[in-house]
Design a protein around this motif. Structure first.
Motif, short mmCIF file in Angstrom:
data_model
loop_
_atom_site.label_atom_id
_atom_site.label_comp_id
_atom_site.label_asym_id
_atom_site.label_seq_id
_atom_site.Cartn_x
_atom_site.Cartn_y
_atom_site.Cartn_z
N LYS A 9 0.84 -1.19 0.00
CA LYS A 9 0.00 0.00 0.00
C LYS A 9 0.87 1.25 0.00
O LYS A 9 1.81 1.37 0.79
CB LYS A 9 -0.92 0.00 1.22
CG LYS A 9 -1.76 1.25 1.36
CD LYS A 9 -1.37 2.04 2.56
CE LYS A 9 -1.82 3.47 2.49
NZ LYS A 9 -1.58 4.22 3.73
N GLY A 11 0.87 5.30 0.48
CA GLY A 11 0.12 6.44 1.01
C GLY A 11 0.27 7.65 0.10
O GLY A 11 1.10 7.66 -0.82
N LYS A 218 5.36 4.34 3.85
CA LYS A 218 5.02 5.63 4.47
C LYS A 218 6.18 6.61 4.38
O LYS A 218 7.30 6.24 4.06
CB LYS A 218 4.69 5.42 5.95
CG LYS A 218 3.63 4.39 6.21
CD LYS A 218 2.32 5.02 6.57
CE LYS A 218 1.25 3.98 6.75
NZ LYS A 218 -0.05 4.54 7.02
N ASP A 219 5.88 7.86 4.78
CA ASP A 219 6.92 8.90 4.76
C ASP A 219 7.70 8.95 6.07
O ASP A 219 8.31 9.95 6.39
CB ASP A 219 6.27 10.26 4.47
CG ASP A 219 5.30 10.69 5.56
OD1 ASP A 219 4.94 9.84 6.41
OD2 ASP A 219 4.90 11.87 5.57
N GLY A 222 9.24 4.06 10.00
CA GLY A 222 8.54 2.95 10.62
C GLY A 222 7.61 3.53 11.67
O GLY A 222 7.37 4.74 11.67
N LEU A 224 7.28 5.03 15.05
CA LEU A 224 8.26 5.68 15.91
C LEU A 224 7.77 5.71 17.36
O LEU A 224 6.57 5.51 17.61
CB LEU A 224 8.52 7.10 15.41
CG LEU A 224 9.01 7.17 13.96
CD1 LEU A 224 8.93 8.59 13.41
CD2 LEU A 224 10.45 6.66 13.86
N ASP A 227 4.93 10.62 17.84
CA ASP A 227 4.69 11.36 16.60
C ASP A 227 5.89 12.28 16.33
O ASP A 227 6.19 13.16 17.13
CB ASP A 227 3.41 12.18 16.76
CG ASP A 227 3.01 12.89 15.47
OD1 ASP A 227 3.87 13.08 14.59
OD2 ASP A 227 1.83 13.27 15.37
N ARG A 229 6.27 14.75 14.52
CA ARG A 229 5.96 16.18 14.42
C ARG A 229 5.95 16.82 15.80
O ARG A 229 6.13 18.03 15.95
CB ARG A 229 4.59 16.38 13.75
CG ARG A 229 4.60 16.01 12.27
CD ARG A 229 3.20 15.90 11.73
NE ARG A 229 2.44 14.86 12.45
CZ ARG A 229 1.22 14.47 12.13
NH1 ARG A 229 0.60 15.04 11.13
NH2 ARG A 229 0.62 13.51 12.82
N LYS A 254 -1.27 8.44 14.13
CA LYS A 254 -1.86 8.57 12.79
C LYS A 254 -1.22 7.62 11.79
O LYS A 254 -1.76 7.38 10.70
CB LYS A 254 -1.70 10.02 12.32
CG LYS A 254 -2.47 10.32 11.07
CD LYS A 254 -2.01 11.59 10.39
CE LYS A 254 -2.63 11.67 9.01
NZ LYS A 254 -1.72 12.28 8.04
N VAL A 255 -0.08 7.06 12.14
CA VAL A 255 0.67 6.22 11.21
C VAL A 255 -0.12 4.99 10.74
O VAL A 255 0.15 4.42 9.69
CB VAL A 255 2.04 5.83 11.84
CG1 VAL A 255 1.86 4.93 13.04
CG2 VAL A 255 2.98 5.23 10.83
P1 ADP Z 1 -0.11 7.48 4.77
O1 ADP Z 1 -0.86 8.54 4.04
O2 ADP Z 1 1.00 6.89 4.03
O3 ADP Z 1 -1.03 6.48 5.39
P2 ADP Z 1 -0.02 9.04 7.16
O4 ADP Z 1 0.28 10.48 6.94
O5 ADP Z 1 -1.43 8.65 7.39
O6 ADP Z 1 0.62 8.22 5.95
O7 ADP Z 1 0.84 8.45 8.39
C1 ADP Z 1 2.19 8.80 8.52
C2 ADP Z 1 2.33 9.98 9.47
O8 ADP Z 1 1.91 9.59 10.77
C3 ADP Z 1 3.76 10.43 9.67
O9 ADP Z 1 4.13 11.35 8.70
C4 ADP Z 1 3.73 11.04 11.07
O10 ADP Z 1 3.60 12.43 11.00
C5 ADP Z 1 2.47 10.50 11.71
N1 ADP Z 1 2.72 9.78 12.97
C6 ADP Z 1 2.04 9.97 14.12
N2 ADP Z 1 2.48 9.16 15.10
C7 ADP Z 1 3.46 8.41 14.57
C8 ADP Z 1 4.31 7.38 15.08
N3 ADP Z 1 4.23 6.95 16.35
N4 ADP Z 1 5.23 6.83 14.23
C9 ADP Z 1 5.30 7.24 12.95
N5 ADP Z 1 4.54 8.21 12.41
C10 ADP Z 1 3.63 8.81 13.20
#
Ligand code: ADP
Ligand code: ASP
Ligand code: MG
Length: 376
Positions: A9, A11, A218-219, A222, A224, A227, A229, A254-255
């Motif tokens: 998949k 994103g 994903k961006d 893995g 983390l 978050d 940000r 949100k990951v």
């Molecule tokens: P996709 O559109 O590929 O599903 P998302 O933007 O929904 O990607 O999810 C990735 C984002 O989730 C990251 O850019 C990050 O900002 C956010 N995020 C929030 N919590 C975490 C976490 N614990 N580990 C990784 N990313 C996280």
């Protein structure tokens, strides 16, 4: 269904530019020749833009979307396929006539266009790279209830539809490209699975196909420890048990879509959160293994926009049914509770609800306990 099936998949952030799209194609090609299903999200920002059109009726929104997708088609394709794709972009985003009052069903049909278009572009890019490929409509695979905007899949029906539609394609070595986020009711009305729902599409397909592995590109490197940000020096958690990952997702990381791990249950299907920028990295494995890392606390998540409601009073001590009536009142208001605590003295019950629904829940509680409040 061959156990070697893989679901990949991508994103929105992994599809935003022509370079990114080409990179995603190279990732798929590197995993051939085994059976592969590709799930794609809408290009970055597209679902938000469509939602703006649906809720605010923003004029000009459709033009911006048409430009964005046409530019990508022009950068990626030449000749007849370019012409075909650009006219499809024009059809998809031509005139998004938005009625004054959008129904949830109409909103879902509008939102679906983002994934439908990105999946068309992705399938064409794979074809151009010489890969046998077919675009498969999500409405033929993911069968849901009619909770528009937040639909749940009917697992048995979805499984039958997926096996019937994808089984033969995969056996012939064709890569199936499926728009994420979208489903359809049994009578064919388009639904969506909630924001971030492409993760859920991927796991639903993996379950139905008895796949070996699901890769969510994903961006981030893995899952983390927090978050990134909010906590810039958060680091990768190499492995999580499915229960741990499900809790993180449910509580706001949100990951991963909050319900993405439900279809897999205790099945032995590994989910990998993988860095799009670095395909050689293993990212985070989510599986049925329990590993103890240096710290038993593996990651921290947060949900913004919640309100804490407290039901309290001396009269609650040892009185049966207060909790049942409390939550019946909240249910009556159509509000979902995400966390509950009750002090051991039974003097108070606290719980969290989305801030936007707090007043509604409070009104319903005051109504339910009107007698007790009047009697103080
Ligand atoms: P996709 O559109 O590929 O599903 P998302 O933007 O929904 O990607 O999810 C990735 C984002 O989730 C990251 O850019 C990050 O900002 C956010 N995020 C929030 N919590 C975490 C976490 N614990 N580990 C990784 N990313 C996280
Ligand atoms: N495009 C949808 C969203 O932005 C689904 C997804 O990206 O998974 O929520
Ligand atoms: Mg997401």
């Amino acid at each position: 269904m061959p156990r070697s099936t893989q679901v990949h998949k991508f994103g929105g952030a992994s599809l935003a530019t022509a370079e990114a799209m080409a990179h995603a194609v190279s990732i798929v090609l590197a995993h051939r020749p085994g059976p592969i299903v590709v799930v794609v999200s809408a290009l970055a920002g597209v679902t938000d833009a469509l939602l703006d059109i649906a809720t605010k009726g923003l004029r000009g929104g459709a033009t911006a979307l048409r430009r964005k997708h046409s530019a990508l088609a022009r950068a990626l394709f030449t000749g007849a396929s370019r012409k075909k794709l650009i006219s499809r972009v024009d059809e998809t985003f031509a005139e998004l006539k938005v009625p004054r009052k959008m129904t949830p069903a109409a909103t879902d049909s509008l939102l679906a266009r983002g994934e439908q278009m990105s999946a068309r572009l992705f399938a064409a890019a794979l074809e151009q790279a010489g890969c046998p490929v077919e675009y498969v409509s999500a409405a033929d695979l993911i069968i849901t209830d009619d909770t528009f905007g937040h639909a749940s899949a009917d697992l048995a029906r979805t499984e039958r539809a997926v096996r019937k539609t994808l089984g033969r394609l995969l056996a012939r070595g064709v890569v199936a490209v499926v728009p994420g986020f979208i489903g359809a009711t049994p009578d064919g009305q388009i639904t969506t699975l909630g924001r971030g729902g492409s993760d859920l599409t991927a796991t639903l397909l993996a379950r139905a196909l008895g796949a070996r592995e699901v890769s969510l590109w994903k961006d981030v490197p893995g899952v983390l420890t927090a978050d990134p940000r909010v906590v810039p020096d958060a680091h990768v958690v190499p492995q999580l048990h499915a229960r741990e990952a499900a809790e993180l997702a449910y509580y706001g990381a949100k990951v991963l879509h909050p319900r993405a791990l439900i279809p897999l249950g205790k099945r032995n299907i590994a989910v990998r959160i993988r860095p799009f920028a670095n395909p050689a990295s293993t990212g985070t494995e989510i599986s049925q293994r329990s590993t103890l890392l240096a710290s038993p606390v593996k990651a921290i998540s947060a949900i913004p926009g919640l309100a804490l409601l407290t039901v309290t009073g001396n009269g609650m001590l040892g009185v049966p049914g207060i909790a049942a009536r409390t939550f019946a009142a909240v249910q009556h208001a159509g509000v979902s509770v995400s966390l509950i605590s009750q002090a051991s003295s039974e003097h108070s019950i606290c719980f969290t609800v989305p801030s936007g629904s707090a007043e509604r829940a409070r009104k319903s509680l005051r109504e339910t306990f009107r007698g007790e409040i009047a009697r103080q």
